[in-house]
Design a protein around this motif. Structure first.
Motif, PDB file in Angstrom:
ATOM      1  N   ILE A 203     -13.722  10.908  11.807  1.00  0.00           N
ATOM      2  CA  ILE A 203     -14.457  12.121  11.515  1.00  0.00           C
ATOM      3  C   ILE A 203     -16.070  12.013  10.818  1.00  0.00           C
ATOM      4  CG2 ILE A 203     -14.569  14.531  10.774  1.00  0.00           C
ATOM      5  CD1 ILE A 203     -11.550  14.523  10.897  1.00  0.00           C
ATOM      6  N   LEU A 204     -16.971  12.272  11.365  1.00  0.00           N
ATOM      7  CA  LEU A 204     -18.347  12.157  10.819  1.00  0.00           C
ATOM      8  C   LEU A 204     -18.604  13.295   9.714  1.00  0.00           C
ATOM      9  CD1 LEU A 204     -20.241  11.379  13.928  1.00  0.00           C
ATOM     10  CD2 LEU A 204     -19.745   9.716  12.032  1.00  0.00           C
ATOM     11  N   ASP A 205     -18.901  12.869   8.600  1.00  0.00           N
ATOM     12  CA  ASP A 205     -18.784  13.665   7.289  1.00  0.00           C
ATOM     13  C   ASP A 205     -20.132  13.621   6.481  1.00  0.00           C
ATOM     14  OD1 ASP A 205     -18.403  15.466   5.353  1.00  0.00           O
ATOM     15  OD2 ASP A 205     -16.816  14.292   4.323  1.00  0.00           O
ATOM     16  N   SER A 206     -20.930  14.313   6.649  1.00  0.00           N
ATOM     17  CA  SER A 206     -22.339  14.490   5.815  1.00  0.00           C
ATOM     18  C   SER A 206     -22.179  14.484   4.257  1.00  0.00           C
ATOM     19  CB  SER A 206     -23.204  15.321   6.301  1.00  0.00           C
ATOM     20  OG  SER A 206     -22.727  16.837   6.027  1.00  0.00           O
ATOM     21  N   GLY A 207     -20.875  15.089   3.739  1.00  0.00           N
ATOM     22  CA  GLY A 207     -20.511  14.943   2.599  1.00  0.00           C
ATOM     23  C   GLY A 207     -19.809  13.800   1.996  1.00  0.00           C
ATOM     24  N   ALA A 208     -19.400  13.149   2.634  1.00  0.00           N
ATOM     25  CA  ALA A 208     -18.548  12.038   1.991  1.00  0.00           C
ATOM     26  C   ALA A 208     -19.584  10.971   1.651  1.00  0.00           C
ATOM     27  CB  ALA A 208     -17.615  11.528   3.109  1.00  0.00           C
ATOM     28  N   SER A 209     -19.112  10.192   0.363  1.00  0.00           N
ATOM     29  CA  SER A 209     -19.830   9.419  -0.118  1.00  0.00           C
ATOM     30  C   SER A 209     -19.468   7.893   0.136  1.00  0.00           C
ATOM     31  CB  SER A 209     -20.052   9.370  -1.537  1.00  0.00           C
ATOM     32  OG  SER A 209     -18.585   9.586  -2.280  1.00  0.00           O
ATOM     33  N   ASP A 210     -18.354   7.774   0.840  1.00  0.00           N
ATOM     34  CA  ASP A 210     -17.601   6.651   1.159  1.00  0.00           C
ATOM     35  C   ASP A 210     -16.663   6.780   2.221  1.00  0.00           C
ATOM     36  OD1 ASP A 210     -17.469   5.170  -2.031  1.00  0.00           O
ATOM     37  OD2 ASP A 210     -17.810   3.836   0.016  1.00  0.00           O
ATOM     38  N   HIS A 211     -16.708   5.637   3.228  1.00  0.00           N
ATOM     39  CA  HIS A 211     -15.729   5.678   4.128  1.00  0.00           C
ATOM     40  C   HIS A 211     -14.381   5.837   3.743  1.00  0.00           C
ATOM     41  CE1 HIS A 211     -19.203   4.541   6.295  1.00  0.00           C
ATOM     42  NE2 HIS A 211     -19.334   3.526   6.266  1.00  0.00           N
ATOM     43  N   LEU A 212     -13.456   6.591   4.529  1.00  0.00           N
ATOM     44  CA  LEU A 212     -12.183   6.682   3.823  1.00  0.00           C
ATOM     45  C   LEU A 212     -11.243   6.974   5.045  1.00  0.00           C
ATOM     46  CD1 LEU A 212     -10.082   7.805   1.672  1.00  0.00           C
ATOM     47  CD2 LEU A 212     -10.553   9.925   2.019  1.00  0.00           C
ATOM     48  N   LYS A 287     -22.413  20.255  20.904  1.00  0.00           N
ATOM     49  CA  LYS A 287     -21.529  19.818  21.335  1.00  0.00           C
ATOM     50  C   LYS A 287     -21.231  18.239  21.086  1.00  0.00           C
ATOM     51  CE  LYS A 287     -19.768  23.652  23.161  1.00  0.00           C
ATOM     52  NZ  LYS A 287     -18.408  24.188  22.629  1.00  0.00           N
ATOM     53  N   PHE A 288     -22.203  17.765  20.757  1.00  0.00           N
ATOM     54  CA  PHE A 288     -22.154  16.088  20.599  1.00  0.00           C
ATOM     55  C   PHE A 288     -23.014  15.717  19.411  1.00  0.00           C
ATOM     56  CE2 PHE A 288     -22.136  17.100  25.456  1.00  0.00           C
ATOM     57  CZ  PHE A 288     -21.044  16.529  25.766  1.00  0.00           C
ATOM     58  N   VAL A 289     -22.624  14.306  19.309  1.00  0.00           N
ATOM     59  CA  VAL A 289     -23.286  13.605  18.143  1.00  0.00           C
ATOM     60  C   VAL A 289     -23.520  12.254  18.590  1.00  0.00           C
ATOM     61  CG1 VAL A 289     -21.191  12.923  16.914  1.00  0.00           C
ATOM     62  CG2 VAL A 289     -23.313  12.838  15.730  1.00  0.00           C
ATOM     63  N   THR A 290     -24.991  11.732  18.432  1.00  0.00           N
ATOM     64  CA  THR A 290     -25.152  10.403  18.908  1.00  0.00           C
ATOM     65  C   THR A 290     -25.566   9.465  17.894  1.00  0.00           C
ATOM     66  OG1 THR A 290     -25.855  11.451  21.016  1.00  0.00           O
ATOM     67  CG2 THR A 290     -26.674   9.114  20.723  1.00  0.00           C
ATOM     68  N   LEU A 291     -25.087   8.400  17.810  1.00  0.00           N
ATOM     69  CA  LEU A 291     -25.642   7.406  16.845  1.00  0.00           C
ATOM     70  C   LEU A 291     -26.501   6.103  17.602  1.00  0.00           C
ATOM     71  CD1 LEU A 291     -22.463   8.371  16.040  1.00  0.00           C
ATOM     72  CD2 LEU A 291     -22.699   6.791  14.176  1.00  0.00           C
ATOM     73  N   GLN A 292     -27.595   5.937  17.239  1.00  0.00           N
ATOM     74  CA  GLN A 292     -28.534   5.125  17.752  1.00  0.00           C
ATOM     75  C   GLN A 292     -29.094   4.169  16.897  1.00  0.00           C
ATOM     76  OE1 GLN A 292     -31.357   7.903  19.540  1.00  0.00           O
ATOM     77  NE2 GLN A 292     -30.700   6.761  21.527  1.00  0.00           N
ATOM     78  N   GLN A 307     -13.751  22.170  16.812  1.00  0.00           N
ATOM     79  CA  GLN A 307     -13.149  23.032  15.705  1.00  0.00           C
ATOM     80  C   GLN A 307     -14.002  22.987  14.583  1.00  0.00           C
ATOM     81  OE1 GLN A 307      -8.926  22.512  15.071  1.00  0.00           O
ATOM     82  NE2 GLN A 307      -8.405  23.182  16.841  1.00  0.00           N
ATOM     83  N   GLY A 308     -15.320  22.747  14.897  1.00  0.00           N
ATOM     84  CA  GLY A 308     -16.247  22.555  13.694  1.00  0.00           C
ATOM     85  C   GLY A 308     -16.624  21.104  13.235  1.00  0.00           C
ATOM     86  N   LEU A 309     -15.726  20.381  13.784  1.00  0.00           N
ATOM     87  CA  LEU A 309     -16.064  19.054  13.130  1.00  0.00           C
ATOM     88  C   LEU A 309     -16.491  18.043  14.312  1.00  0.00           C
ATOM     89  CD1 LEU A 309     -12.590  18.629  11.006  1.00  0.00           C
ATOM     90  CD2 LEU A 309     -14.800  19.265  10.050  1.00  0.00           C
ATOM     91  N   TYR A 310     -17.122  16.870  13.792  1.00  0.00           N
ATOM     92  CA  TYR A 310     -17.601  16.131  14.903  1.00  0.00           C
ATOM     93  C   TYR A 310     -16.815  14.726  14.972  1.00  0.00           C
ATOM     94  CZ  TYR A 310     -21.736  18.963  15.609  1.00  0.00           C
ATOM     95  OH  TYR A 310     -22.479  19.785  15.984  1.00  0.00           O
ATOM     96  N   HIS A 311     -16.088  14.656  16.011  1.00  0.00           N
ATOM     97  CA  HIS A 311     -15.184  13.315  16.036  1.00  0.00           C
ATOM     98  C   HIS A 311     -15.629  12.191  16.868  1.00  0.00           C
ATOM     99  CE1 HIS A 311     -11.390  15.683  14.577  1.00  0.00           C
ATOM    100  NE2 HIS A 311     -12.182  16.712  15.140  1.00  0.00           N
ATOM    101  N   LEU A 312     -15.603  11.069  16.245  1.00  0.00           N
ATOM    102  CA  LEU A 312     -16.095   9.984  16.841  1.00  0.00           C
ATOM    103  C   LEU A 312     -15.031   9.536  17.972  1.00  0.00           C
ATOM    104  CD1 LEU A 312     -18.291   8.096  16.724  1.00  0.00           C
ATOM    105  CD2 LEU A 312     -16.913   6.298  15.556  1.00  0.00           C
ATOM    106  N   THR A 313     -15.800   9.570  19.324  1.00  0.00           N
ATOM    107  CA  THR A 313     -14.899   9.102  20.432  1.00  0.00           C
ATOM    108  C   THR A 313     -14.512   7.646  20.601  1.00  0.00           C
ATOM    109  OG1 THR A 313     -16.970   8.932  21.946  1.00  0.00           O
ATOM    110  CG2 THR A 313     -15.855  11.104  21.789  1.00  0.00           C
ATOM    111  N   SER A 314     -13.614   7.328  21.286  1.00  0.00           N
ATOM    112  CA  SER A 314     -13.058   5.943  21.242  1.00  0.00           C
ATOM    113  C   SER A 314     -14.126   5.272  22.447  1.00  0.00           C
ATOM    114  CB  SER A 314     -11.559   5.696  21.645  1.00  0.00           C
ATOM    115  OG  SER A 314     -11.182   6.378  22.854  1.00  0.00           O
ATOM    116  N   ASP A 315     -14.652   5.671  23.256  1.00  0.00           N
ATOM    117  CA  ASP A 315     -15.282   4.980  24.379  1.00  0.00           C
ATOM    118  C   ASP A 315     -16.548   4.161  23.754  1.00  0.00           C
ATOM    119  OD1 ASP A 315     -16.910   6.015  27.173  1.00  0.00           O
ATOM    120  OD2 ASP A 315     -16.119   4.093  26.750  1.00  0.00           O
TER     121      ASP A 315
END
Length: 502
Positions: A203-212, A287-292, A307-315
């Motif tokens: 899950i992409l979290d703009s408030g997290a200060s570290d990966h967890l 509906k989407f989030v893109t990392l470039q 459900q209000g959260l942005y999940h990173l897809t496995s593709d």
């Protein structure tokens, strides 16, 4: 009073049919009439003029909103009217969206208008302008999204205060629907989000200060040291991370320094940390989030909203975020790629055998080359005569000639050349040439072939051709190849004149 009222009505009613052509659709006309009704006031007008304007607006309103016994049509008209009232009351900063809706080729529904206004609200804010809440007087949100007024909604991500100040306790109803956790660096700055009971993807979290991550199987490598940061939960409890390591959600997206906390059954990606370590940019949509990758522009990861959260897809393969299943529409939006390139960009259309795009067929047309030689020479003298005017020459002759016209017999290739001072002499020269052919050869010209020069289509020339039964063939525009015999003869004559013998 009555005379002024009647005159006003006649004038307005006469103008109504003509005014229909000024608008691209009925919504624009209804908007004009409704806007005039809303802003109508007597002010300095005399009473007869004011009443006349009201009667005229009534007639115009019934023209665009006629009375009908059909219940379905009444509902459609009602939606149109309230849609127009919505557009009339918009603030000036939303005028571009209003103009787009009024300029639509088809009439949108009321729900579509509401959706477009809500989507375009964020796009109309200028750089540096943040929304202002009239309830709590804080920036960053509006009154309809104020948590102090409406409370925090369940199953949404939210920011928490730092551990230097007491953490807010969520309402009991909210705490019963979802569990809340947070991750912190050694400085104890924390962020929290809600999650469901099942372990989901990253899950992409703009408030997290570290990966967890709470799943040890997701780590490629993990180490345990004594100096591990403390993880602070949103309810105020703290726990120490059990390890730190490397995780690979995607082959193109390595995550370093990921904290392993078994107590937290979810996986968080810190946006602030990933943008620094991977030098990437992240774009969010509804509906989407893109990392470039910022250096190459390549897409290194995509995600979806759930459900209000942005999940990173496995593709891990590059994909195109699309919201339609029509291959032709997707092909148009991608810039009309070829079928093979299109199937690579959108793999689910790999079985497509053809793509009938009319724009590609018309826009990628090329002119077919003309054959070098045609086997359709005339069978008798003067059955076909080629002609063309050359000039003007930059240097006039001693007698002032700057043009010449050639007449070439298609059967014998015999050529007649006449000098001219201007193009207007062509008709008189052709008359002399026609008389000479009849006198010397006792034969008439059957077909004359030329380009589209205006002197060949003057009234005198056309009348002379028609009177003597001569067919006139002209080449297509911008196609001198169709008059190639005369064009090549003129080129030969000019080259010969420029290179005289010694």
């Amino acid at each position: 009073m009555g005379q002024g009222y009647e005159d006003h009505l006649v004038t307005q009613e006469a103008d109504i049919p003509e005014a229909k052509g000024l608008y691209t659709n009925d919504i624009q006309r209804l908007y004009k009439v409704a806007s005039a009704i809303v802003h109508l006031s007597q002010q300095d007008l005399d009473l007869s003029t004011y009443i006349g304007q009201i009667a005229s607006l009534k007639e115009q309103f019934l023209t665009v909103m006629p009375l009908t016994p059909d219940v379905g049509a009444q509902q459609t008209q009602l939606d149109k009217f309230f849609m127009v009232l919505t557009l009339i009351g918009l603030r000036p900063d939303l005028e571009p969206i209003r103009d787009q809706i009024l300029g639509s080729s088809s009439v949108p529904s009321l729900d579509d208008v509401f959706a477009r206004l809500l989507r375009g609200r964020s796009g109309t804010r200028g750089r540096g302008q943040r929304p202002h809440c009239t309830y709590c007087n804080k920036l960053g949100h509006t009154r309809d999204r104020c948590y102090q007024l409406h409370g925090r909604p369940p199953r949404t991500a939210h920011m928490a205060q730092s551990s230097d100040s007491p953490l807010p306790q969520p309402p009991s109803s909210f705490a019963s629907q979802a569990s809340i956790a947070s991750v912190a660096q050694p400085g104890n700055a924390s962020a929290c989000l809600t999650h469901t009971s099942s372990l989901g993807p990253w899950i992409l979290d703009s408030g997290a200060s570290d990966h967890l991550s709470g799943n040890k199987d997701l780590f490629s490598s993990i180490t345990t040291t004594s100096d591990l940061p403390t993880v602070t939960l949103a309810n105020g409890s703290q726990t120490v991370a059990k390890g730190i390591g490397l995780a690979l959600p995607l082959p193109s997206l390595p995550l370093t320094s990921v904290l392993y906390t078994p107590e937290c059954p979810f996986n968080l990606i810190s946006i602030s940390k990933i943008t620094r370590t991977l030098n990437c940019s992240i774009t969010f949509s509804d509906k989407f989030v893109t990392l470039q990758d910022r250096s190459t522009g390549k897409t290194i990861g995509i995600g979806r909203e759930s459900q209000g959260l942005y999940h990173l897809t496995s593709d891990s393969s590059p994909a195109v975020c699309i919201s339609t299943d029509a291959p032709l529409l997707i092909h148009n939006r991608l810039g009309h790629p070829s079928l093979s390139k299109f199937q690579k960009m959108v793999p689910r259309f790999s079985t497509l055998s053809s793509l009938p795009c009319e724009s590609c067929q018309l826009g990628k047309h090329t002119r077919v080359s003309f054959p070098k030689r045609l086997n359709n020479r005339a069978k008798s003298p003067f059955e076909l005569v080629h002609t063309d005017v050359w000039g003007p020459c930059r240097t006039a002759s001693t007698l002032g000639f700057q043009y010449f016209v050639t007449f070439i017999d298609d059967y014998s290739r015999c050529t007649w050349l006449f000098l001219m001072k201007n193009r207007a002499e062509l008709f008189s020269i052709f008359q002399k040439f026609y008389t000479e052919i009849q006198t010397q050869f006792n034969i008439s010209i059957r077909v004359l072939r030329s380009d589209n020069a205006r002197e060949y289509f003057s009234a005198q020339f056309t009348s002379f051709m028609s009177h003597h039964g001569i067919l006139h063939q002209s080449s297509c525009a911008h196609t001198p190849q169709q008059n190639g015999v005369a064009e090549r003869k003129n080129r030969h004559l000019v080259e010969t004149a420029r290179t005289p013998p010694p």
